[in-house]
Scaffold this active site. Structure first.
Site, PDB file in Angstrom:
ATOM      1  N   ASP A 191       0.852  -1.291  -0.211  1.00 57.82           N
ATOM      2  CA  ASP A 191       0.424   0.080  -0.074  1.00 57.82           C
ATOM      3  C   ASP A 191       0.316   1.231  -0.146  1.00 57.82           C
ATOM      4  O   ASP A 191       0.224   1.852  -0.580  1.00 57.82           O
ATOM      5  CB  ASP A 191      -0.902   0.262   1.393  1.00 57.82           C
ATOM      6  CG  ASP A 191      -1.899  -1.422   1.027  1.00 57.82           C
ATOM      7  OD1 ASP A 191      -1.953  -2.139   0.187  1.00 57.82           O
ATOM      8  OD2 ASP A 191      -2.426  -1.486   2.424  1.00 57.82           O
ATOM      9  N   GLU A 427       2.660  -8.208  11.302  1.00 56.44           N
ATOM     10  CA  GLU A 427       1.899  -8.673   9.754  1.00 56.44           C
ATOM     11  C   GLU A 427       4.139  -8.255   9.374  1.00 56.44           C
ATOM     12  O   GLU A 427       3.996  -8.844   8.158  1.00 56.44           O
ATOM     13  CB  GLU A 427       1.701  -7.363  10.528  1.00 56.44           C
ATOM     14  CG  GLU A 427       0.676  -7.554   8.718  1.00 56.44           C
ATOM     15  CD  GLU A 427      -0.121  -5.357   8.473  1.00 56.44           C
ATOM     16  OE1 GLU A 427      -0.364  -5.598  10.304  1.00 56.44           O
ATOM     17  OE2 GLU A 427      -1.103  -5.714   8.181  1.00 56.44           O
TER      18      GLU A 427
HETATM   19  C1  9WN Z   1      -5.727  -2.441   2.320  1.00 53.64           C
HETATM   20  C2  9WN Z   1      -4.969  -7.966   4.360  1.00 53.64           C
HETATM   21  C3  9WN Z   1      -3.833  -6.965   3.771  1.00 53.64           C
HETATM   22  C4  9WN Z   1      -3.057  -7.197   2.644  1.00 53.64           C
HETATM   23  C5  9WN Z   1      -1.939  -5.819   2.520  1.00 53.64           C
HETATM   24  C6  9WN Z   1      -1.777  -4.938   3.536  1.00 53.64           C
HETATM   25  C7  9WN Z   1      -2.710  -4.307   4.059  1.00 53.64           C
HETATM   26  C8  9WN Z   1      -4.891  -3.014   3.231  1.00 53.64           C
HETATM   27  C9  9WN Z   1      -5.277  -2.537   4.686  1.00 53.64           C
HETATM   28  O1  9WN Z   1      -3.246  -5.813   3.985  1.00 53.64           O
HETATM   29  O2  9WN Z   1      -3.780  -4.218   2.929  1.00 53.64           O
HETATM   30  O3  9WN Z   1      -5.861  -3.730   1.639  1.00 53.64           O
HETATM   31  O4  9WN Z   1      -6.490  -1.983   4.869  1.00 53.64           O
HETATM   32  O5  9WN Z   1      -4.097  -1.085   4.483  1.00 53.64           O
HETATM   33  O6  9WN Z   1      -1.253  -4.041   2.534  1.00 53.64           O
HETATM   34  O7  9WN Z   1      -1.158  -6.513   1.487  1.00 53.64           O
HETATM   35  O8  9WN Z   1      -3.687  -7.487   1.881  1.00 53.64           O
HETATM   36  O9  9WN Z   1      -3.390  -8.426   4.536  1.00 53.64           O
END
Ligand code: 9WN
Length: 462
Positions: A191, A427
């Site tokens: 992100d 994470e």
């Molecule tokens: C937006 C779920 C997801 C991962 C992504 C990570 C994070 C989301 C967020 O979490 O993104 O999609 O709200 O921050 O960056 O890689 O799939 O784990």
């Protein structure tokens, strides 16, 4: 015990001791997945991410594949229940309980139900994530406890994955050069990577047209470990822009979507997934030729258009500007995961990876950080701007192994086991201290660790 000592201890342990120690670790990893399972799918973690995410589902299935084939199949089928009629697999399939107080943007903000193409009974987001799914299905076939069942699962999901890849080439490869574009940083899965800074910084948002919203992520994780408010404004502006264009790909492009990028990692995962769907096709008696051709086309295009001769590195391409984006992120090495570069080019990449900028073997470092440590913008705790991510390192490990850099691959594998055992199933992790950040009990940290442990056990017993 200091982190360094722990690493040393781990490296000098006898195989039997590792196996004993791993038993407890495996059980803890499985417990993370049990606790994150809703009975219908496995969420990335509790609270921060209460729904099902697309590439997470693929990585989660890689671990389940070794001991709980039914859960791996169930999760992927649940994800594909949210597939759109045009073939797109959305990046989130929402839990029908909504959880609007836990996660933003939830279903009421996306409002994809008003768009054509969306499934009737399942609420989803309106963007996608890297297409890791064929690779996950192949993994299930390779490690199946019940081969017959795995084959009938592959048979059932094959047309859906085929439609997903067809969507990407039809709607996202408008230049027909074999590279598909992404149109939101969230589509990359990385992100707030520095990759997006130049484009996001160009976006001057008019406060009069910005929708009002409230972030929920900061209620679960320290703001210092998450994207900034300015990042979020741009993420939300883009979502709103897609919604105003009824999630129609053509009008999104025609109305000058400010973010259109041919991303190295997304296309690398696609190239590998094409090869994997080709192998699935062979296993179930379908024609495989088209998939191998696509794998070759995309691989060649990564190697040509996304290779920067000056930096000697793989970089993204900004379609709006018609220029490469020169940022030194870990994703720039990952074409090795799909077997894209020649041996010579891989040697160039390896000589850069094996420096203090990423992870030098002699430094006794943990795994590779997501961003070059020598960059002024590097941070060891800020999300995709430096920390170690287990999924990127898992792909790096596959790539290194493929090209014969086995010592380095082994080191990364040790870290995939060691970091969670030392700091919990976080994470992401600080590359220097190994400290965990972001949410705890994160599913793909647990599942990819399980994949590594089971794979090691299998190769030790062969
Ligand atoms: C937006 C779920 C997801 C991962 C992504 C990570 C994070 C989301 C967020 O979490 O993104 O999609 O709200 O921050 O960056 O890689 O799939 O784990």
């Amino acid at each position: 015990m200091s982190n360094r000592l722990f690493l040393y201890k781990f490296e000098t342990m006898e195989m039997t001791e590792i196996t004993k120690e791993n038993y407890g670790l495996k059980e803890s990893a499985k417990e993370v997945l049990v606790n994150n399972s809703t009975g219908r799918f496995t969420k990335p973690t509790d609270n921060l991410y209460p729904h099902q995410w697309s590439w997470d589902a693929g990585f989660i299935a890689m671990g389940y594949a070794h001991y709980n084939q039914a859960a791996a199949e169930r999760d992927l089928l649940h994800l594909f229940s949210g597939q759109w009629d045009n073939g797109m697999v959305p990046h989130i399939v929402f839990d029908d309980r909504g959880f609007e107080d836990k996660y933003f943007p939830g279903p009421s903000f996306w409002k994809t139900e008003n768009a054509p193409n969306t499934p009737n009974s399942v609420q989803t987001s309106g963007i996608c994530q890297p297409p890791i799914h064929a690779t996950a299905v192949r993994h299930i076939l390779c490690h199946a406890q019940d081969r017959e069942k795995a084959l009938s699962f592959a048979d059932a999901i094959f047309p859906r994955i085929a439609a997903w890849h067809d969507y990407l080439y039809r709607e996202r490869d408008k230049e027909n050069d074999g590279l598909v574009y992404i149109r939101h940083p969230w589509e990359s899965g990385q992100d707030n990577s520095p990759l997006w800074d130049p484009i996001l910084n160009r976006m001057q948002l008019d406060p009069k047209i910005m929708p009002s919203y409230q972030r929920r992520d900061l209620g679960h994780v320290d703001a210092a470990e998450r994207p900034t408010n300015l990042d979020y404004d741009r993420y939300i502006y883009l979502v709103d822009f897609f919604k105003k264009n009824s999630y129609n790909e053509e009008s999104i492009r025609e109305n000058e979507c400010p973010f259109l990028v041919q991303d190295v990692l997304f296309n690398t995962i696609l190239a590998k997934a094409n090869r994997d769907i080709g192998e699935i096709a062979e296993a179930i008696g379908e024609n495989s030729e088209k998939w191998f051709e696509r794998a070759d086309k995309t691989s060649r295009a990564i190697d040509k258009k996304l290779w920067c001769a000056e930096k000697q590195f793989y970089v993204n391409f900004d379609l709006n500007r018609g220029t490469q984006i020169h940022e030194r992120v870990l994703a720039g090495f990952l074409p090795i995961y799909a077997g894209v570069p020649s041996k010579e080019r891989t040697e160039i990449l390896f000589n850069y990876l094996n420096t203090h900028c990423f992870c030098h073997l002699d430094d006794k470092c943990y795994a590779a950080p997501s961003y070059d440590r020598s960059s002024p913008e590097y941070s060891g705790s800020k999300y995709w701007r430096g920390p170690i991510w287990i999924n990127l390192n898992w792909m790096l490990c596959m790539g290194l192994d493929r090209y014969g850099y086995t010592d380095y691959a082994e080191r990364i594998m040790n870290s995939i086991i060691q970091l969670p055992s030392m700091s919990g199933f976080h994470e992401y992790f600080d590359p220097d201290t190994g400290r965990g950040y972001g949410s705890d009990n994160f599913s793909w940290t647990a599942s990819l660790l399980l994949d590594v442990l089971y794979t090691r056990e299998k190769s030790a017993s062969n």
